[in-house]
Design a protein around this motif. Structure first.
Motif, PDB file in Angstrom:
ATOM      1  N   LYS A 102      -8.986   0.085  -7.358  1.00 53.39           N
ATOM      2  CA  LYS A 102      -7.847   0.946  -7.680  1.00 53.39           C
ATOM      3  C   LYS A 102      -7.860   2.090  -6.676  1.00 53.39           C
ATOM      4  N   LEU A 103      -6.719   2.310  -6.016  1.00 50.32           N
ATOM      5  CA  LEU A 103      -6.644   3.331  -4.972  1.00 50.32           C
ATOM      6  C   LEU A 103      -5.389   4.163  -5.134  1.00 50.32           C
ATOM      7  N   ASN A 104      -5.568   5.474  -5.241  1.00 48.34           N
ATOM      8  CA  ASN A 104      -4.456   6.413  -5.365  1.00 48.34           C
ATOM      9  C   ASN A 104      -3.835   6.607  -3.979  1.00 48.34           C
ATOM     10  N   VAL A 105      -2.569   6.248  -3.851  1.00 51.40           N
ATOM     11  CA  VAL A 105      -1.895   6.320  -2.554  1.00 51.40           C
ATOM     12  C   VAL A 105      -1.817   7.761  -2.040  1.00 51.40           C
ATOM     13  N   GLN A 106      -1.788   8.726  -2.955  1.00 46.70           N
ATOM     14  CA  GLN A 106      -1.678  10.126  -2.533  1.00 46.70           C
ATOM     15  C   GLN A 106      -2.953  10.636  -1.868  1.00 46.70           C
ATOM     16  N   SER A 107      -4.083  10.007  -2.166  1.00 46.27           N
ATOM     17  CA  SER A 107      -5.334  10.407  -1.522  1.00 46.27           C
ATOM     18  C   SER A 107      -5.746   9.418  -0.436  1.00 46.27           C
ATOM     19  N   ALA A 108      -4.853   8.490  -0.113  1.00 47.15           N
ATOM     20  CA  ALA A 108      -5.174   7.466   0.883  1.00 47.15           C
ATOM     21  C   ALA A 108      -3.982   7.225   1.810  1.00 47.15           C
ATOM     22  N   ARG A 109      -3.424   8.282   2.306  1.00 49.54           N
ATOM     23  CA  ARG A 109      -2.232   8.159   3.157  1.00 49.54           C
ATOM     24  C   ARG A 109      -2.494   7.354   4.427  1.00 49.54           C
ATOM     25  N   GLU A 110      -3.645   7.564   5.041  1.00 49.51           N
ATOM     26  CA  GLU A 110      -3.958   6.847   6.289  1.00 49.51           C
ATOM     27  C   GLU A 110      -4.029   5.339   6.036  1.00 49.51           C
ATOM     28  N   ALA A 111      -4.697   4.954   4.957  1.00 51.17           N
ATOM     29  CA  ALA A 111      -4.795   3.528   4.619  1.00 51.17           C
ATOM     30  C   ALA A 111      -3.418   2.957   4.285  1.00 51.17           C
ATOM     31  N   ALA A 112      -2.613   3.721   3.560  1.00 53.56           N
ATOM     32  CA  ALA A 112      -1.264   3.262   3.189  1.00 53.56           C
ATOM     33  C   ALA A 112      -0.402   3.053   4.433  1.00 53.56           C
ATOM     34  N   GLU A 113      -0.512   3.944   5.393  1.00 56.93           N
ATOM     35  CA  GLU A 113       0.245   3.801   6.641  1.00 56.93           C
ATOM     36  C   GLU A 113      -0.255   2.595   7.440  1.00 56.93           C
ATOM     37  N   ARG A 114      -1.559   2.472   7.541  1.00 56.02           N
ATOM     38  CA  ARG A 114      -2.131   1.352   8.305  1.00 56.02           C
ATOM     39  C   ARG A 114      -1.717   0.012   7.700  1.00 56.02           C
ATOM     40  N   LEU A 115      -1.711  -0.079   6.361  1.00 50.62           N
ATOM     41  CA  LEU A 115      -1.349  -1.328   5.691  1.00 50.62           C
ATOM     42  C   LEU A 115       0.160  -1.473   5.495  1.00 50.62           C
ATOM     43  N   ARG A 116       0.906  -0.465   5.903  1.00 54.67           N
ATOM     44  CA  ARG A 116       2.369  -0.460   5.783  1.00 54.67           C
ATOM     45  C   ARG A 116       2.824  -0.678   4.331  1.00 54.67           C
TER      46      ARG A 116
END
Length: 149
Positions: free
Chosen positions: A89-103
């Protein structure tokens, strides 16, 4: 001094009763169905290609998203039926870099890959589930490890 230490015995008993009642009510499913996943752990697993050895899937959510809360309840039900399942489980608000990388296009999002695949998973192997449809749908997707929409 903790809050529990400052309570008298009667207050502690009432607190325990409330917690037991809340945990037994429908809709209050345990979040223990999810293993921890930080942005750093995810990025490291993606870089090494060993994401499949860490998790069977990653649920990406936002704490302010009502649909995400419903999706999490659905996934918790599925996880209860599949005890071997390792969902992170990953909170997108604390993982912006990962969210951008994974589009990541929106939340909730469930990232899946073939559970029969070799240990190395390329980013191009990752399947994205944005529509959670039903518990049965999620069960079938997770059982097969694919998100063929």
């Amino acid at each position: 001094m903790t809050a529990d230490q400052g309570m008298n015995e009667q207050e502690q008993q009432q607190k325990q009763q409330r917690q037991q009642q809340e945990s037994s009510e429908p809709g209050n499913l345990p979040s223990s169905s999810f293993v921890s996943c930080s942005q750093a752990e995810l990025l490291e697993a993606l870089d090494s290609g060993l994401v499949a050895s860490s998790w069977d899937g990653i649920y990406i959510y936002s704490p302010m998203c009502g649909t995400c809360k419903l999706a999490e309840q659905m996934l918790t039900i599925v996880a209860a039926a599949m005890s071997e399942l390792r969902l992170a489980k990953l909170n997108v608000q604390s993982a912006r870099e990962a969210a951008e990388r994974l589009r990541i296009q929106s939340v909730p999002c469930l990232l899946l890959w073939s559970r029969e695949a070799e240990q190395v998973v390329q980013e191009s192997d990752i399947q994205y589930v944005y529509a959670f449809h039903s518990v049965t749908y999620l069960y079938e997707r997770l059982k097969g490890g694919r998100a063929d929409d």
